[in-house]
Motif scaffolding. Structure first.
Motif, PDB file in Angstrom:
ATOM      1  N   SER A 176       0.863  -1.271  -0.076  1.00 42.56           N
ATOM      2  CA  SER A 176       0.128   0.020  -0.034  1.00 42.56           C
ATOM      3  C   SER A 176       0.902   1.350   0.044  1.00 42.56           C
ATOM      4  O   SER A 176       2.318   1.097   0.014  1.00 42.56           O
ATOM      5  CB  SER A 176      -0.777   0.097   1.193  1.00 42.56           C
ATOM      6  N   LYS A 177       0.424   2.368  -0.105  1.00 46.89           N
ATOM      7  CA  LYS A 177       1.142   3.751  -0.023  1.00 46.89           C
ATOM      8  C   LYS A 177       1.824   3.651   1.276  1.00 46.89           C
ATOM      9  O   LYS A 177       2.804   4.190   1.483  1.00 46.89           O
ATOM     10  CB  LYS A 177       0.193   4.724  -0.326  1.00 46.89           C
ATOM     11  N   THR A 178       1.056   3.430   2.397  1.00 43.43           N
ATOM     12  CA  THR A 178       1.525   3.311   3.878  1.00 43.43           C
ATOM     13  C   THR A 178       2.777   2.597   3.986  1.00 43.43           C
ATOM     14  O   THR A 178       3.914   2.778   4.518  1.00 43.43           O
ATOM     15  CB  THR A 178       0.533   3.057   4.636  1.00 43.43           C
ATOM     16  N   ALA A 179       2.757   1.363   3.040  1.00 50.07           N
ATOM     17  CA  ALA A 179       4.023   0.443   3.278  1.00 50.07           C
ATOM     18  C   ALA A 179       5.093   0.909   2.721  1.00 50.07           C
ATOM     19  O   ALA A 179       6.290   0.806   3.154  1.00 50.07           O
ATOM     20  CB  ALA A 179       3.538  -0.882   2.874  1.00 50.07           C
ATOM     21  N   ILE A 180       5.052   1.450   1.525  1.00 49.00           N
ATOM     22  CA  ILE A 180       6.017   2.100   0.730  1.00 49.00           C
ATOM     23  C   ILE A 180       6.826   3.281   1.405  1.00 49.00           C
ATOM     24  O   ILE A 180       7.975   3.363   1.677  1.00 49.00           O
ATOM     25  CB  ILE A 180       5.805   2.421  -0.713  1.00 49.00           C
ATOM     26  N   GLN A 181       5.922   4.114   1.987  1.00 52.20           N
ATOM     27  CA  GLN A 181       6.590   5.079   2.808  1.00 52.20           C
ATOM     28  C   GLN A 181       7.081   4.743   4.014  1.00 52.20           C
ATOM     29  O   GLN A 181       8.293   5.399   4.295  1.00 52.20           O
ATOM     30  CB  GLN A 181       5.214   6.048   3.090  1.00 52.20           C
ATOM     31  N   LYS A 182       6.668   3.881   4.921  1.00 54.43           N
ATOM     32  CA  LYS A 182       7.189   3.148   6.142  1.00 54.43           C
ATOM     33  C   LYS A 182       8.491   2.469   5.598  1.00 54.43           C
ATOM     34  O   LYS A 182       9.936   2.517   6.431  1.00 54.43           O
ATOM     35  CB  LYS A 182       6.403   2.318   6.792  1.00 54.43           C
ATOM     36  N   LEU A 183       8.397   1.677   4.723  1.00 53.55           N
ATOM     37  CA  LEU A 183       9.692   0.799   4.438  1.00 53.55           C
ATOM     38  C   LEU A 183      10.936   1.650   4.018  1.00 53.55           C
ATOM     39  O   LEU A 183      11.999   1.301   4.372  1.00 53.55           O
ATOM     40  CB  LEU A 183       9.179  -0.255   3.394  1.00 53.55           C
ATOM     41  N   PHE A 184      10.515   2.614   2.876  1.00 50.51           N
ATOM     42  CA  PHE A 184      11.767   3.408   2.693  1.00 50.51           C
ATOM     43  C   PHE A 184      12.012   4.357   3.745  1.00 50.51           C
ATOM     44  O   PHE A 184      13.262   4.901   3.723  1.00 50.51           O
ATOM     45  CB  PHE A 184      11.433   4.080   1.318  1.00 50.51           C
ATOM     46  N   ALA A 185      11.323   4.784   4.433  1.00 46.40           N
ATOM     47  CA  ALA A 185      11.565   5.656   5.769  1.00 46.40           C
ATOM     48  C   ALA A 185      12.793   5.044   6.697  1.00 46.40           C
ATOM     49  O   ALA A 185      13.493   5.964   7.157  1.00 46.40           O
ATOM     50  CB  ALA A 185      10.567   6.204   6.516  1.00 46.40           C
TER      51      ALA A 185
END
Length: 297
Positions: free
Chosen positions: A223-232
């Motif tokens: 999800s968009k949330t997953a991408i944001q958290k993983l790359f953060a």
């Protein structure tokens, strides 16, 4: 264990999250006909394919006539439609990388048959690719595409743009992959990730028949949330999300085949249209392109 922003992102940790729960059972319609479970991570808002094949067995699940991205097939109506849409998509991809940087060095991870790098090279980019499939790589080399066998061969901070077009969902070790992206991109460079979105309308409509689940070769479902958290976790900031509107039609066609045994073009077109309309309302399209940059803070 509870996953936090300081927790390493590796397969072992992701597969042992205490609050992971059953989301859906999905069949491998292309090759093995085996059924796999999708587990939901509340921490990441992400799905995880379970069980995941061993690295030795994983290549056998790619041996499918449906895996068109590893061929230049242009015989059937479906293949002709795919190649036509791919041509439009290539122009859009080129326009996107040109908007992010002056022509410099671009790395495409999971380069397939090399069409994107071939177009970029003709436009003046210095290109290099990585591709595990020997079959796809052989085709790409006829188009003048150059490859390295492993990302470790490449110098740090050496690429203006790094792309992964529908590849991150295939990578067994997310932690290592994201670390390598961080290492290879220039401080002012851009990482471009395209992945399916299980939050889309077409995913909900087709449910266990949604072709973009593509188990077990799709190990992760973002999800968009997953991408944001993983790359953060590597201090890479999500700068922009771009819809891939053609994907809803392609995925719907395959989903119709899995659900009914044939490609119902009219219904697939309708669902594709409806998914894009829903996406215009809630920003949840069939697939998204994510633009990531080094966090300037």
């Amino acid at each position: 264990m509870k996953l936090t922003l300081s927790t390493p992102i590796n397969k072992e940790n992701l597969m042992n999250i205490e609050n992971t729960k059953h989301f859906l059972s999905v069949k491998d319609f292309s090759v093995s006909k085996e059924t796999f479970e999708l587990l939901y991570s509340e921490e990441l808002d992400m799905l995880i394919t379970h069980p995941q094949p061993s690295l030795e067995k994983l290549p056998s699940y790619y041996e499918s006539v449906d895996y068109i991205s590893h061929t230049d097939g242009n015989t059937s109506l479906f293949e002709k439609m795919y190649q036509f849409i791919k041509g439009i998509a290539l122009k859009n991809k080129l326009k996107l990388i040109n908007s992010q940087s002056q022509k410099g060095r671009v790395l495409d991870i999971g380069a397939g048959v090399g069409d994107f790098l071939s177009v970029a090279k003709k436009d003046g980019w210095e290109t290099i690719g990585v591709e595990p499939s020997e079959k796809a790589k052989t085709i790409a080399k006829t188009k003048g595409v150059k490859f390295v066998e492993n990302l470790s061969e490449l110098e740090s901070n050496s690429f203006d743009v790094i792309t992964m077009w529908h590849v991150l969902e295939h990578v067994p070790d997310l932690e290592k992959q994201i670390q390598e992206l961080k290492r290879l991109v220039k401080p002012t460079g851009t990482i471009i990730i395209a992945v399916p979105n299980f939050r889309s309308y077409d995913a909900k409509y087709y449910d266990k028949y949604w072709a973009a689940y593509d188990v077990p070769i799709h190990l992760w479902h973002f999800s968009k949330t997953a991408i944001q958290k993983l790359f953060a976790w590597e201090n890479l900031e999500l700068e922009k999300v771009i819809p891939m509107k053609f994907d809803s039609f392609y995925v719907s066609l395959l989903s119709e085949k899995y659900k009914t045994g044939k490609m119902n073009y009219i219904n697939a077109f309708y669902i594709g249209l409806k998914s894009n309309w829903k996406g215009s309302q809630n920003s949840e399209y069939s697939s998204h392109i994510y633009l990531l940059k080094n966090d300037k803070n």
